[in-house]
Motif scaffolding. Structure first.
Motif, PDB file in Angstrom:
ATOM      1  N   ALA A 111     -37.629  75.869  -0.223  1.00 50.42           N
ATOM      2  CA  ALA A 111     -36.164  75.863  -0.261  1.00 50.42           C
ATOM      3  C   ALA A 111     -35.636  76.751  -1.377  1.00 50.42           C
ATOM      4  O   ALA A 111     -34.681  77.515  -1.184  1.00 50.42           O
ATOM      5  CB  ALA A 111     -35.652  74.438  -0.426  1.00 50.42           C
ATOM      6  N   GLN A 114     -33.437  80.136  -1.056  1.00 46.52           N
ATOM      7  CA  GLN A 114     -32.179  80.291  -1.775  1.00 46.52           C
ATOM      8  C   GLN A 114     -32.154  81.598  -2.561  1.00 46.52           C
ATOM      9  O   GLN A 114     -31.128  82.303  -2.594  1.00 46.52           O
ATOM     10  CB  GLN A 114     -31.981  79.103  -2.719  1.00 46.52           C
ATOM     11  N   MET A 167     -28.784  74.010  -0.647  1.00 47.99           N
ATOM     12  CA  MET A 167     -30.007  74.022   0.144  1.00 47.99           C
ATOM     13  C   MET A 167     -30.423  72.628   0.606  1.00 47.99           C
ATOM     14  O   MET A 167     -30.106  71.607  -0.020  1.00 47.99           O
ATOM     15  CB  MET A 167     -31.140  74.649  -0.679  1.00 47.99           C
TER      16      MET A 167
END
Length: 367
Positions: free
Chosen positions: A65, A69, A83
């Motif tokens: 994640a 990002q 996220m």
């Protein structure tokens, strides 16, 4: 009947100024598609977006994640990307604790097989009760794709309504867990969200404020999951969006696919990809939907006077996700002068067709 044009506070020279929008449900994909669509977020008036994790493979750990990002932020540093993780058997209470420490905002649940890249989704919610309990303790959000997989007595037309008992059961078991019923499409979904406590909310897309079932039958570019429903259902969505009820706010579910995938592949014999691409004109589509609803008598302009359009477009969503109010402003034209066209990747290999292709909408600029 008063018109939306008369109600909204347009300036003398024909412009409307609003706070930047917050889009609480976006699909930005990865690779070449990500590079093509991420640059369109601000074109649609948003400065903060809540990013879905259903990549291939899905985002199932914190490291993935955060790396995702970083890729997104590198493409558009003027947008804040919130996220999420993909609810998967590898998600444990320990992962939830780590997610909270690292600033991940929520976990997205997809029932297995209901939509794009959901094959790794949930079969049995009870097996995730320990995860939900930890999410409740850590104050992470559970984002629900609210449809049951097609099967006995379940089709794409009633899949959302069949899911609602699951929503109510999860809320009863975990009353402090913040839950979002994503992309509501039915009057039943609106009423279910209303019936729950303050920790349960629902997002509404721009395209579901416009479409009914007839609009995607025969037009694959309007085909999405969940599918648009009846005129009565659209009526309920419009009234919820215009109600000033903070339980409902914008989440576009903008879902880009290559145009060829929307047409069923090179020979037209494949299944048509589900998803409407609305990112480049997200804010404009909502204003257009309200305007059309007033013109057709679905809404009274007096109803809209009870809310600030900015609440649905961003303020309510920011409040739910505990984001500060935006200090950035956007300005939209009263007249529709901008033609809706496809976007094409820099290398020319990917074309993505926008919602309401070929029509006119308002121009938008940042102040």
């Amino acid at each position: 009947m008063a018109s939306l044009q008369e109600w909204l506070p347009w300036s003398d020279d024909g412009f409307l100024t609003l706070p930047a929008s917050f889009d609480a449900h976006v699909h930005l994909r990865d690779g070449a598609m990500m590079r093509a669509v991420t640059r369109t977020i601000r074109q649609g008036g948003a400065d903060t977006v809540y990013v879905m994790p259903n990549l291939v493979p899905p985002i199932t750990n914190v490291k993935q994640a955060l790396e995702y990002q970083t890729r997104l932020q590198g493409l558009e540093p003027n947008v804040k990307f919130l996220m999420t993780l993909y609810l998967h058997e590898s998600i444990t209470p320990e992962v939830i604790k780590e997610a909270k420490r690292e600033g991940i905002r929520g976990v997205k649940s997809y029932p297995a097989g209901v939509t794009t890249n959901s094959s790794s989704g949930v079969v049995d919610y009870a097996s995730f009760y320990p995860v939900f309990a930890e999410m409740e303790r850590q104050d992470l959000v559970l984002n629900l794709h609210g449809e049951m997989p097609s099967g006995k007595n379940i089709t794409i037309l009633n899949a959302e309504e069949k899911f609602l008992p699951t929503l109510l059961e999860l809320h009863a078991r975990f009353p402090l867990l913040r839950i979002v019923l994503e992309h509501c499409t039915t009057a039943a979904a609106i009423e279910a969200v209303k019936s729950c406590g303050p920790n349960v909310v629902g997002t509404i897309t721009a395209h579901h404020l416009s479409l009914i079932v007839d609009d995607f039958a025969g037009d694959s570019y309007n085909y999405c999951k969940p599918v648009p429903k009846t005129p009565e259902d659209r009526h309920a969505l419009l009234h919820a969006a215009a109600s000033g009820n903070s339980k409902f706010f914008l989440g576009t579910d903008s879902a880009p696919h290559p145009a060829i995938a929307k047409r069923g592949g090179t020979d037209g014999n494949a299944k048509h990809a589900a998803g409407v691409f609305s990112q480049p004109h997200a804010t404009q589509y909502v204003l257009d939907a309200f305007e059309i609803a007033v013109e057709k008598g679905f809404l009274e302009a007096a109803q809209l006077k009870k809310i600030n359009v900015a609440d649905f477009l961003g303020q309510f969503g920011r409040d739910f996700y505990r984001e500060p109010r935006s200090k950035q402003r956007i300005r939209l034209s009263r007249d529709k002068t901008e033609r809706l066209t496809s976007i094409v990747s820099n290398d020319g290999d990917i074309e993505v067709v926008v919602f309401r292709r070929g029509e006119l909408t308002r121009s938008l600029e940042w102040l």
